[in-house]
Design a protein around this motif. Structure first.
Motif, mmCIF file in Angstrom:
data_model
loop_
_atom_site.group_PDB
_atom_site.id
_atom_site.type_symbol
_atom_site.label_atom_id
_atom_site.label_comp_id
_atom_site.label_asym_id
_atom_site.label_seq_id
_atom_site.Cartn_x
_atom_site.Cartn_y
_atom_site.Cartn_z
ATOM 1 N N PHE A 1 -5.953 29.983 20.890
ATOM 2 C CA PHE A 1 -6.133 29.477 21.746
ATOM 3 C C PHE A 1 -7.159 28.343 21.768
ATOM 4 N N ASP B 1 4.659 21.721 21.870
ATOM 5 C CA ASP B 1 4.164 21.398 20.773
ATOM 6 C C ASP B 1 3.741 19.810 20.671
ATOM 7 N N ASP C 1 1.837 24.839 22.618
ATOM 8 C CA ASP C 1 0.895 24.690 23.516
ATOM 9 C C ASP C 1 0.672 24.420 24.361
ATOM 10 N N TYR D 1 -6.071 20.264 26.609
ATOM 11 C CA TYR D 1 -4.714 20.254 25.626
ATOM 12 C C TYR D 1 -5.216 22.119 25.118
ATOM 13 N N GLU E 1 -4.407 23.919 21.856
ATOM 14 C CA GLU E 1 -4.105 24.178 20.366
ATOM 15 C C GLU E 1 -3.921 25.638 20.208
ATOM 16 N N ASN E 2 -2.657 26.056 20.335
ATOM 17 C CA ASN E 2 -1.583 27.284 19.538
ATOM 18 C C ASN E 2 -2.186 27.631 17.921
#
Length: 419
Positions: free
Chosen positions: A28, A391, A399, A412, A414-415
């Motif tokens: 992440f 997402d 995410d 946030y 992020e994946n």
């Protein structure tokens, strides 16, 4: 520029593992949306400007902002309307493609004689300008959580309203008066007009920290309402005769007050495949996730299994101030993982945090929980008050979005998927 409303990206990555590491898991990348957003109370996502991308809505004690995807420009929706804000729920009521926001205000944690307010926020011609305000309720003591749910299966959603404590209840445990759980039904012809019609769901539970709409089967069209309280997790289903059926599901933490029951509730259906344990049958597994007790130290998952009983799995008992849970398939293995956030400093590092638990199963055909692996997403930088998965960049990977109470930040995560 006032630093409170600054935003940007911090190119950091947290990939901290605990337990077995046999199964691959995403990394992440952390993005700071607002480093000084105020005392975080609630966060959600919704496509505010109808451009097809989910935006972030952050509710602090003093204001409500939306952050525009993808550069996260902040736009003020409203300052505080009455005392402190506390909760938010988006839903497009009039079908114009712009969601309205139900907003809980005048939050007073221990004062049960008065206070509590509910507002409907709706945009004018320009969604980047402050929104219009309609007062739905001007006094509902300790109003705490709101959720949209279709309890009749007619495609129209009602607003479920859950105060934290019963009106007139007293310390130390506030268990002497029950909570009034109810819904508000918008006018079908003019949903932006007040008042809305009230319908009482139940008046029997105590210290109700959260509620959640749930559909027991994937093809169901009716939402039940799950409530987390001193009594554990209780399900309410509205019958065709307009009466509500109450069904206790699990007791929660099996100790006396004030540590009994549960404080958070989310549910997921993690597996439904043809075949399964017997040819021609389907396996349908339902999991309940809770924080026990309310504001507690335990992340708990209940698994519905053979013999029609719930099995209790304590995933973690080292939290402090557990306050957020969410299900999502973060690693694309067709099973949901559990996101958990806590807002207080927990030993041994004396930090708050945000983490994901990846569930391992004994057998894919019967989907029984065997063990779980903890993946730390934020180690001390997020005093998690509220968090969810969505997402945010359209790449198909869920995410994580979170708002910190003591840390005052919105992030946030992020994946990046499986590399």
């Amino acid at each position: 520029m006032n630093c409170r409303y600054t935003f940007g990206v911090l190119p950091m990555m947290f990939v901290i593992y605990a337990g077995a590491q046999d199964a691959p898991f995403p990394q992440f990348k952390e993005h700071v949306i607002n480093a000084d957003a105020g005392t975080g109370l609630a966060i959600t996502v919704a496509d505010i400007n109808s451009d097809g991308k989910p935006d972030i809505v952050g509710v602090s004690s003093k204001d409500v902002y939306w952050y525009e995807n993808p550069d996260w420009t902040p736009h003020l929706i409203t300052d505080t309307l009455k005392n402190s804000n506390v909760c938010v729920a988006p839903h497009d009521l009039n079908g114009d493609g712009i969601p309205e926001l139900a907003l809980g205000g005048e939050w007073q944690f221990n004062y049960t004689a008065s206070g509590g307010a509910l507002f409907l926020l709706h945009a004018g011609d320009d969604v980047t300008k402050p929104w219009n305000v309609v007062t739905l309720l001007d006094e509902e003591p300790t109003l705490h959580r709101i959720r949209w749910a279709d309890v009749e299966g007619d495609g129209a959603k009602e607003l479920v309203v859950a105060p934290l404590k019963g009106v007139g209840s007293s310390p130390p445990n506030f268990d002497d008066k029950p909570v009034k759980l109810f819904l508000l039904r918008p006018d079908k012809n003019d949903p932006l007009k007040a008042p809305w019609v009230e319908e009482v769901i139940d008046e029997s539970l105590h210290v109700m920290h959260n509620v959640w709409p749930s559909r027991g089967r994937r093809n169901s069209e009716v939402d039940s309402v799950l409530a987390a309280s001193y009594e554990g997790i209780t399900q309410f289903v509205r019958g065709r005769d307009s009466t509500w059926r109450k069904q206790p599901l699990v007791d929660g933490n099996p100790v006396p007050l004030p540590k009994s029951g549960a404080g958070e509730i989310k549910t997921t259906n993690v597996l439904e495949t043809e075949g399964g344990m017997a040819e021609g049958h389907s396996v349908h597994e339902r999991l309940l996730a809770t924080i026990e007790p309310w504001h507690g130290n335990m992340a708990v998952v209940y698994e519905w299994g053979p013999g029609k009983m719930w099995t209790r799995h304590v995933f973690d008992d080292g939290l402090r101030g557990g306050h957020a849970i969410w299900w999502a398939d973060f690693d694309h293995d067709d099973h949901d993982e559990l996101l958990v956030g806590f807002r207080d400093n927990a030993p041994p590092q004396d930090k708050p945090g945000l983490q994901i638990y990846d569930i391992q199963r004994k057998n894919e055909m019967n989907a029984r929980i065997d063990s779980w692996t903890k993946h730390v997403i934020d180690d001390g930088g997020m005093a998690t008050e509220d968090a969810l998965a969505a997402d945010m960049n359209g790449d198909g990977w869920p995410d994580v979005i979170a708002f910190g109470r003591a840390t005052h930040n919105i992030k946030y995560y992020e994946n990046l998927g499986l590399k």
